[in-house]
Scaffold this motif. Structure first.
Motif, PDB file in Angstrom:
ATOM      1  N   ASP A  64      -4.776   9.826  -6.414  1.00 33.58           N
ATOM      2  CA  ASP A  64      -4.065   8.711  -7.051  1.00 33.58           C
ATOM      3  C   ASP A  64      -3.817   7.644  -5.994  1.00 33.58           C
ATOM      4  OD1 ASP A  64      -3.881   9.903  -9.590  1.00 33.58           O
ATOM      5  OD2 ASP A  64      -2.136  11.084  -8.953  1.00 33.58           O
ATOM      6  N   LEU A  65      -4.294   6.440  -6.286  1.00 34.30           N
ATOM      7  CA  LEU A  65      -4.196   5.352  -5.323  1.00 34.30           C
ATOM      8  C   LEU A  65      -2.916   4.552  -5.537  1.00 34.30           C
ATOM      9  CD1 LEU A  65      -7.866   4.029  -5.373  1.00 34.30           C
ATOM     10  CD2 LEU A  65      -6.794   5.520  -3.684  1.00 34.30           C
ATOM     11  N   PRO A  66      -2.260   4.159  -4.451  1.00 36.11           N
ATOM     12  CA  PRO A  66      -1.058   3.328  -4.561  1.00 36.11           C
ATOM     13  C   PRO A  66      -1.455   1.866  -4.761  1.00 36.11           C
ATOM     14  CG  PRO A  66      -1.535   3.753  -2.261  1.00 36.11           C
ATOM     15  CD  PRO A  66      -2.573   4.501  -3.047  1.00 36.11           C
ATOM     16  N   PRO A  67      -0.522   1.001  -5.128  1.00 41.45           N
ATOM     17  CA  PRO A  67      -0.818  -0.435  -5.203  1.00 41.45           C
ATOM     18  C   PRO A  67      -1.260  -0.944  -3.830  1.00 41.45           C
ATOM     19  CG  PRO A  67       1.274   0.052  -6.267  1.00 41.45           C
ATOM     20  CD  PRO A  67       0.856   1.314  -5.568  1.00 41.45           C
ATOM     21  N   GLU A 101      -7.860  -0.090  -3.490  1.00 42.26           N
ATOM     22  CA  GLU A 101      -8.789   0.008  -4.608  1.00 42.26           C
ATOM     23  C   GLU A 101      -9.907   0.997  -4.284  1.00 42.26           C
ATOM     24  OE1 GLU A 101     -10.283  -3.886  -5.346  1.00 42.26           O
ATOM     25  OE2 GLU A 101      -8.389  -4.639  -6.195  1.00 42.26           O
ATOM     26  N   SER A 122       0.091  19.169  -4.414  1.00 42.63           N
ATOM     27  CA  SER A 122       0.057  17.759  -4.066  1.00 42.63           C
ATOM     28  C   SER A 122       0.484  17.528  -2.620  1.00 42.63           C
ATOM     29  CB  SER A 122       0.962  16.952  -5.005  1.00 42.63           C
ATOM     30  OG  SER A 122       0.532  17.082  -6.351  1.00 42.63           O
ATOM     31  N   THR A 142       0.446  13.940   0.445  1.00 43.89           N
ATOM     32  CA  THR A 142       0.104  12.540   0.682  1.00 43.89           C
ATOM     33  C   THR A 142      -0.454  12.360   2.084  1.00 43.89           C
ATOM     34  OG1 THR A 142       2.347  12.018   1.423  1.00 43.89           O
ATOM     35  CG2 THR A 142       1.857  11.697  -0.917  1.00 43.89           C
ATOM     36  N   ARG A 149       1.139   0.329   5.331  1.00 44.70           N
ATOM     37  CA  ARG A 149       0.883   1.762   5.164  1.00 44.70           C
ATOM     38  C   ARG A 149       0.855   2.088   3.689  1.00 44.70           C
ATOM     39  NH1 ARG A 149       3.573   7.215   7.618  1.00 44.70           N
ATOM     40  NH2 ARG A 149       3.462   8.450   5.704  1.00 44.70           N
ATOM     41  N   HIS A 150      -0.220   2.730   3.261  1.00 51.22           N
ATOM     42  CA  HIS A 150      -0.384   3.132   1.873  1.00 51.22           C
ATOM     43  C   HIS A 150      -0.526   4.654   1.823  1.00 51.22           C
ATOM     44  CE1 HIS A 150      -1.128  -1.116   0.993  1.00 51.22           C
ATOM     45  NE2 HIS A 150      -2.006  -1.109   1.983  1.00 51.22           N
ATOM     46  N   ASP A 151       0.249   5.300   0.978  1.00 55.22           N
ATOM     47  CA  ASP A 151       0.205   6.755   0.862  1.00 55.22           C
ATOM     48  C   ASP A 151      -0.790   7.166  -0.226  1.00 55.22           C
ATOM     49  OD1 ASP A 151       2.038   7.273   2.857  1.00 55.22           O
ATOM     50  OD2 ASP A 151       3.749   7.091   1.512  1.00 55.22           O
ATOM     51  N   LEU A 152      -1.867   7.823   0.216  1.00 56.36           N
ATOM     52  CA  LEU A 152      -2.855   8.339  -0.721  1.00 56.36           C
ATOM     53  C   LEU A 152      -2.366   9.685  -1.249  1.00 56.36           C
ATOM     54  CD1 LEU A 152      -6.103   7.616   1.346  1.00 56.36           C
ATOM     55  CD2 LEU A 152      -4.890   6.087  -0.226  1.00 56.36           C
ATOM     56  N   ALA A 153      -2.216   9.807  -2.555  1.00 54.83           N
ATOM     57  CA  ALA A 153      -1.660  11.018  -3.166  1.00 54.83           C
ATOM     58  C   ALA A 153      -2.799  11.914  -3.662  1.00 54.83           C
ATOM     59  CB  ALA A 153      -0.723  10.653  -4.312  1.00 54.83           C
TER      60      ALA A 153
END
Length: 289
Positions: free
Chosen positions: A147-150, A153, A203, A205, A192-196
């Protein structure tokens, strides 16, 4: 052990945090000075100082002997053997503190390598994120999800495949079979973007860094269960053992460290500054090196 190493590096990260907004030379210089001073203290109290001084004095004396008796071949040969013998004595006395320093400072060096030898992915650039499973299980292709964060892409579709790894290029013996899911990602916003990830219902991140913020730890192995790989590239995430994930790899671009108008590997300014600091306090602590 890997989770312990993650915790150690998170502690180092927290100590580096307040200086992340300034020029990278300042945090590197501070750590270089600390390492140089601590190295002198360790060297003084874990080495045989009298033995080191005696070995150095005898090496000098035998060099003078060679110079004084330059025409006497037997004397020169004997003096050279004594120089070699005392050189080995010197190395034997110096080895224990060096071994201690390697063990003590290795987590810091590995942390700095991922911080200054690599950099976050530029906004708008594509990069590859690879998840490798520790073993095959039924329906693994559909049990690995991201699941990608805002601000991030997915470019194209995930690629799921199994790859046989052979013992050598010419051998037909299969050493292992890797099961991977590859994602091509592009950041549209810096930070920083957390890839879930979710694997087998478990789960976790993984941080994904994007933007111009050089000096933040962009470790290529964001997660791994291999202690050997973790020692070289300290992971930033813990993975549940039940997920059966061997590693999560992010392809960060390489970077050069800016130092006095030229770009270099960070280790060179680190060594220069730490050696200056060490020699500056050598007389204060009365260390024989």
């Amino acid at each position: 052990m890997v989770n312990l190493y993650v915790m150690i590096n998170r502690l180092i990260d927290s100590l580096m945090g307040p200086l992340e907004g300034v020029s990278p030379i300042w945090p590197l210089a501070i750590w270089s000075i600390v390492v140089g001073v601590v190295a002198m203290i360790i060297y003084k109290y874990t080495s045989k100082q009298d033995g080191i001084k005696d070995a150095k004095d005898k090496i000098k004396g035998h060099f003078y002997e060679v110079w004084l008796y330059i025409d006497d071949a037997p004397v020169i040969a004997k003096a050279q053997l004594k120089v070699m013998f005392n050189a080995f004595r010197y190395m034997a006395y110096a080895a224990p503190p060096l071994a201690i320093m390697i063990v003590l400072f290795f987590p810091l060096f590995a942390n700095l390598e991922t911080r200054y030898a690599m950099k976050p992915v530029p906004v708008g650039d594509e990069t590859l994120v690879k998840l490798r499973l520790a073993r095959e299980f039924d329906g693994w292709q559909n049990q690995v999800k991201l699941d990608l964060p805002p601000g991030v892409e997915l470019v194209g579709n995930p690629v799921r495949f199994s790859r046989r790894v052979f013992e050598s290029d010419s051998s037909k013996k299969v050493v292992r079979v890797d099961h991977e899911v590859n994602y091509k990602l592009k950041a549209t916003e810096p930070g920083r973007h957390d890839l879930a990830f979710t694997v087998k219902g478990k789960s976790f991140t993984v941080p994904f860094l994007a933007g111009p913020d050089y000096g933040k730890r962009a470790t290529p192995l964001a997660a791994t269960t291999s202690l050997g790989e973790a020692l070289l590239f300290p992971p930033t995430a813990k993975v549940p053992a039940e997920a059966d994930v061997e590693r999560v790899e992010i392809k960060y671009p390489e970077a050069d460290f800016p130092f006095l108008g030229w770009n270099a590997w960070w280790i060179w300014p680190f060594l220069i500054i730490s050696m200056i600091a060490a020699y500056a306090v050598k007389g204060v602590f009365k260390v024989e090196i």
